[in-house]
Design a protein around this motif. Structure first.
Motif, PDB file in Angstrom:
ATOM      1  N   VAL A  33       0.749  -1.290  -0.109  1.00 59.04           N
ATOM      2  CA  VAL A  33       0.073   0.040   0.012  1.00 59.04           C
ATOM      3  C   VAL A  33       0.756   1.225  -0.033  1.00 59.04           C
ATOM      4  N   PHE A  34       0.208   2.346  -0.403  1.00 57.62           N
ATOM      5  CA  PHE A  34       1.178   3.582  -0.411  1.00 57.62           C
ATOM      6  C   PHE A  34       0.639   4.432   0.838  1.00 57.62           C
ATOM      7  N   GLU A  38       6.180  10.393   6.230  1.00 58.73           N
ATOM      8  CA  GLU A  38       6.721  11.976   6.532  1.00 58.73           C
ATOM      9  C   GLU A  38       5.601  12.781   6.941  1.00 58.73           C
ATOM     10  N   ILE A  39       4.182  12.244   6.456  1.00 60.79           N
ATOM     11  CA  ILE A  39       2.987  13.019   6.973  1.00 60.79           C
ATOM     12  C   ILE A  39       2.622  12.614   8.406  1.00 60.79           C
ATOM     13  N   THR A  40       2.870  11.342   8.737  1.00 63.20           N
ATOM     14  CA  THR A  40       2.669  10.875  10.166  1.00 63.20           C
ATOM     15  C   THR A  40       3.716  11.488  11.161  1.00 63.20           C
ATOM     16  N   SER A  41       5.038  11.391  10.820  1.00 68.58           N
ATOM     17  CA  SER A  41       6.126  11.862  11.629  1.00 68.58           C
ATOM     18  C   SER A  41       5.995  13.394  11.725  1.00 68.58           C
ATOM     19  N   ALA A 108       0.432   8.761  20.052  1.00 68.09           N
ATOM     20  CA  ALA A 108      -0.268   7.592  19.438  1.00 68.09           C
ATOM     21  C   ALA A 108      -1.615   7.433  18.627  1.00 68.09           C
ATOM     22  N   VAL A 109      -2.421   8.463  19.286  1.00 64.46           N
ATOM     23  CA  VAL A 109      -3.724   8.529  18.373  1.00 64.46           C
ATOM     24  C   VAL A 109      -3.319   9.265  17.222  1.00 64.46           C
ATOM     25  N   THR A 110      -2.490  10.322  17.198  1.00 66.68           N
ATOM     26  CA  THR A 110      -2.299  10.998  15.953  1.00 66.68           C
ATOM     27  C   THR A 110      -1.872   9.808  14.881  1.00 66.68           C
ATOM     28  N   ALA A 111      -0.863   9.085  15.309  1.00 64.63           N
ATOM     29  CA  ALA A 111      -0.153   8.100  14.288  1.00 64.63           C
ATOM     30  C   ALA A 111      -1.193   7.216  13.771  1.00 64.63           C
ATOM     31  N   PHE A 112      -1.797   6.699  14.791  1.00 64.82           N
ATOM     32  CA  PHE A 112      -2.975   5.600  14.232  1.00 64.82           C
ATOM     33  C   PHE A 112      -3.880   6.384  13.127  1.00 64.82           C
ATOM     34  N   ARG A 116      -4.589   5.198   9.484  1.00 65.50           N
ATOM     35  CA  ARG A 116      -5.459   4.580   9.209  1.00 65.50           C
ATOM     36  C   ARG A 116      -6.388   5.287   7.957  1.00 65.50           C
ATOM     37  N   ILE A 117      -6.198   6.879   7.916  1.00 62.49           N
ATOM     38  CA  ILE A 117      -6.750   7.644   6.814  1.00 62.49           C
ATOM     39  C   ILE A 117      -5.958   7.264   5.379  1.00 62.49           C
ATOM     40  N   GLN A 118      -4.746   7.091   5.511  1.00 65.92           N
ATOM     41  CA  GLN A 118      -4.047   6.961   4.431  1.00 65.92           C
ATOM     42  C   GLN A 118      -4.248   5.433   3.812  1.00 65.92           C
ATOM     43  N   VAL A 119      -4.027   4.504   4.736  1.00 68.33           N
ATOM     44  CA  VAL A 119      -4.017   3.274   4.208  1.00 68.33           C
ATOM     45  C   VAL A 119      -5.612   2.492   4.606  1.00 68.33           C
TER      46      VAL A 119
END
Length: 362
Positions: A33-34, A38-41, A108-112, A116-119
């Motif tokens: 998946v793509f 960098e968006i998450t970090s 943790a919530v932000t990374a999740f 989730r939105i991307q994948v």
């Protein structure tokens, strides 16, 4: 003497077609998946810095209290038994968790949510499987000096240059606060320095987030490019999912032949053949022990109609010409179906005529 050689014959077929839904689903099952990490970090960095900016004094106070507690209780404690040591350790751990829990939870919530939105909803163990090519030094060397590696290096260098420029402008604009320590005590100077660093960090993380959007678009482009298929691959996939068209055509042809053979075997059972007279032929049978109404046991058009009439003559089955009725029966009634009620009267007249012929009456 010169010779022309088409080099395309030695090359693989070019992949120019968009991936099919089946190919995308298979790639997703494999974990292909793509997404832009960098968006998450950058989002987690923004959240962390915002928490430090608005809740930093509370976090620092919790850390300071844990240090004081450690200094007053641990360094001067007389350990009569291990319970005292455990108790001190639990208190220190409590203060540390109290100070860091907000940052940890928000990150943790932000990374999740970002992943989730991307994948989307995806869980697979394919990416955890051991693959020998990951340990292959030749493949690693190729990746190190590949076009993608050069692009990643150029991208990182460009981001670093932008961050340096923004940092320089921000420090230059606020340097006056740091060059006047005589007006500030140690606490005030530390607080000003802390705010300056946090504000700079927020600006840089926002810039990183904006740049990560372009990285996301690039990852999407690379993903679509890697998933592209050749026309031959699409044909092969179609054959696997839908079956080989040639084989399906042969199967249908055999089915038609079998159905035709069964139908011709049933023609001798017919009571009458209704024709138009050349293009259509419909075989009708009526047996009150089987059904309450007459039904069609065979029908055909053109050449098939001729074969039905030949079979009827061989078995002395009456052939009655009725153009509109033959056309309507052929169009409306399938083989094995009962005659519809609106045609009862017309069929009854023909059957009555046929039965009268069989009985030797007019």
């Amino acid at each position: 003497m010169s010779m022309y050689i088409d080099l395309q014959l030695f090359a693989g077929e070019e992949k120019t077609e968009k991936a099919t839904p089946k190919k995308r689903q298979e790639a997703r099952k494999k974990g292909q998946v793509f997404q832009s990490r960098e968006i998450t970090s950058s989002l987690t960095l923004i959240c962390s810095l915002l928490i430090l900016k608005y809740f930093g004094k509370y976090i620092v106070n919790d850390i300071y209290e844990s240090i004081l507690f450690f200094k007053e209780n641990f360094l001067n404690a007389e350990f009569e038994n291990t319970l005292v040591g455990y108790r001190i350790f639990i208190y220190i751990f409590y203060f540390a968790i109290k100070g860091a829990i907000l940052i940890v939870l928000i990150n943790a919530v932000t990374a999740f949510l970002s992943s989730r939105i991307q994948v989307g909803n995806l869980f697979t163990t394919e990416t955890l499987k051991f693959k020998f090519e990951r340990l292959n030094p030749v493949e690693g060397f190729k990746k190190l000096f590949s076009v993608k590696a050069f692009f990643e290096f150029s991208k990182s260098s460009f981001k670093l240059l932008i961050l340096i420029v923004i940092s320089y402008i921000h420090v230059k604009k606020n340097i006056s606060y740091l060059l006047k320590p005589m007006y500030l005590n140690k606490v005030q100077f530390s607080y000003a320095l802390f705010n300056l660093a946090i504000d700079l960090g927020i600006k840089l993380s926002v810039v990183l987030f904006v740049l990560s959007i372009f990285d996301y678009l690039y990852q999407w482009y690379e993903y679509e490019k890697n998933l592209k298929m050749s026309k031959q691959e699409i044909k092969e996939e179609f054959k696997q999912s839908e079956g080989d068209p040639q084989i399906k055509s042969k199967i249908k042809e055999k089915q038609r032949q079998s159905a035709m053979k069964r139908m011709m075997q049933d023609i001798p059972k017919a009571d009458v053949i209704i024709t138009n007279p050349t293009h259509f032929a419909v075989a009708i049978r009526y047996d009150e022990t089987e059904y309450d109404a007459p039904y069609v046991i065979g029908k055909g058009k053109n050449l098939v109609a001729l074969k039905i009439k030949e079979k009827a003559r061989e078995n002395n089955i009456p052939i009655v010409e009725n153009k509109p009725l033959a056309r309507e029966l052929y169009a409306v009634v399938n083989i094995g179906d009962l005659i519809p009620p609106q045609l009862y009267e017309a069929i009854a007249e023909i059957l009555a005529y046929v039965y009268s012929l069989k009985n030797g009456t007019k």
